[in-house]
Design a protein around this motif. Structure first.
Motif, mmCIF file in Angstrom:
data_model
loop_
_atom_site.group_PDB
_atom_site.id
_atom_site.type_symbol
_atom_site.label_atom_id
_atom_site.label_comp_id
_atom_site.label_asym_id
_atom_site.label_seq_id
_atom_site.Cartn_x
_atom_site.Cartn_y
_atom_site.Cartn_z
ATOM 1 N N TYR B 174 0.816 -1.217 0.000
ATOM 2 C CA TYR B 174 0.000 0.000 0.000
ATOM 3 C C TYR B 174 0.850 1.269 0.000
ATOM 4 N N THR B 175 2.175 1.128 0.024
ATOM 5 C CA THR B 175 3.019 2.324 0.147
ATOM 6 C C THR B 175 3.292 2.994 -1.199
ATOM 7 N N GLY B 176 3.152 2.254 -2.301
ATOM 8 C CA GLY B 176 3.427 2.847 -3.611
ATOM 9 C C GLY B 176 2.493 4.004 -3.917
ATOM 10 N N GLU B 177 1.243 3.858 -3.445
ATOM 11 C CA GLU B 177 0.220 4.860 -3.742
ATOM 12 C C GLU B 177 0.530 6.226 -3.120
ATOM 13 N N LEU B 178 1.317 6.209 -2.041
ATOM 14 C CA LEU B 178 1.682 7.476 -1.395
ATOM 15 C C LEU B 178 2.399 8.412 -2.366
ATOM 16 N N PHE B 179 3.081 7.831 -3.339
ATOM 17 C CA PHE B 179 3.930 8.628 -4.237
ATOM 18 C C PHE B 179 3.308 8.816 -5.621
#
Lengths: 94, 257
Positions: B174-179
């Protein structure tokens, strides 16, 4: 629980105070987390500018049972209070 | 929901709502711990952080209302958009799980948000820059708080290590979406209003990895990443969260304290 989360005493220096004052205690695993918890519990309303945490078991306290021996003898020594001097008006607040 | 609103999502409105929704939804998640945390000290800490985030959301929603120019208030955005109208990343709507999972989610988001708001202090948009200056200080503390727990849980007992390692594995996609940035956001970057998120990614990874190393946890490789939140395609958890968040307003529209 007691072993993993020992008790800490919290002291806060307020915005306009010179000395750290005891405000309460909390449970934390170590000093770093105790400091964080102190921030979260005791400075929520802008109370502090500095925090000390001390392991409660590092504090040596007087025994309430010794109260008479420890504190009552001073009651009769009123000459220790600086109330026997007339302060000239001109001095103002001391 | 007769009153569900359709927002006129100009690039600035959409951009502001995305940040506001991140803060509100994560703040709501943290507030769910109130009265349930493993110890009173952490109950207070999580509630404090929830209030930081909800405060950020309020400022951002108010600004979104001004930017939209239709007289909408913070409450209109929070209570009268449905799931598909929400623009938050999927990470923040994921369920609390155990304490380790909540802390790990907070850790991943706070490291991002701290870098993000620090960079946004230089935004040419004066309101967003002011919100950034306030938010950065709050997120810097979230970084520290969550980080200290990640270290202790990761480098703690076999049980705590296993729990936070599982959370790390589950939440990393889910961390890719932060960028993630779309065309409307890139236009705001070019205008000096928004931050180029791709420029933050390496530093985020390095900061996160430094703590994970100390916690004896392995930083996952970037594989397939979840996405959809920024365009309103959410996981099954957001609808349940919104049902609770919006329940009173939908039952008694316009109710006030």
């Amino acid at each position: 629980m007691k072993d993993v989360f020992p008790l800490w005493e919290v002291f806060i220096r307020s915005r306009n105070g010179l000395a750290h004052k005891h405000v309460g205690s909390l449970h934390a695993t170590d000093a770093t987390l105790a400091l964080q918890a102190a921030r979260d519990i005791y400075t929520r309303r802008g109370e502090g500018l500095s925090i000390w945490v001390v392991p409660s078991n590092a504090i040596t306290a007087s025994d309430p049972a010794d109260k008479e021996m420890m504190f009552e003898p001073t009651a009769s020594k009123i000459y220790r209070h600086p109330t026997f001097y007339d302060v000239p008006e001109e001095v103002g607040h001391m | 929901m007769a009153k569900t609103i359709r927002v006129n999502e100009t690039p600035l409105v959409l951009y502001t709502l995305r940040r506001a929704d991140d803060a509100l939804i994560l703040g709501h998640r943290l507030s769910e711990w109130c009265g349930h945390a493993p110890m009173m000290e952490e109950d207070m800490a999580l509630a404090n952080m929830a209030l930081d985030l909800i405060g950020q959301a309020r400022s951002l929603y108010t600004y979104a209302g001004e930017a939209e120019g239709g007289g909408r208030t913070e409450d209109d955005f929070a209570y009268w958009r449905d799931e598909r109208g929400y623009r938050n990343v999927l990470l923040v709507e994921q369920q609390n799980g155990d304490f380790a999972r909540t802390i790990l989610r907070q850790f991943l988001y706070a490291h991002f948000a701290d870098l993000y708001w620090r960079a946004m202090m230089a935004s040419k948009d004066a309101t967003l820059a002011a919100i950034a200056a306030k938010s950065e200080k709050e997120m810097a503390y979230h970084v520290r708080h969550a980080g200290e727990w990640v270290i202790r849980l990761g480098d703690g007992t076999a049980e705590s290590h296993a729990r936070i390692a599982a959370a790390l594995e589950d939440l990393w996609p889910y961390t890719g979406e932060l960028f993630e940035m779309d065309a409307s956001e890139k236009a705001l970057v070019d205008a000096g209003i928004a931050v180029d998120l791709s420029a933050l990614r390496e530093r985020w990874r390095a900061n996160v990895k430094a703590v994970l190393d100390e916690a004896t946890l392995t930083t996952p490789a970037d594989g397939w990443m979840q996405k959809g939140g920024r365009t309103g395609i959410h996981s099954e958890h957001l609808g349940h969260l919104l049902a609770e968040l919006q329940h009173v307003q939908h039952t008694i529209p316009g109710a006030v304290w």
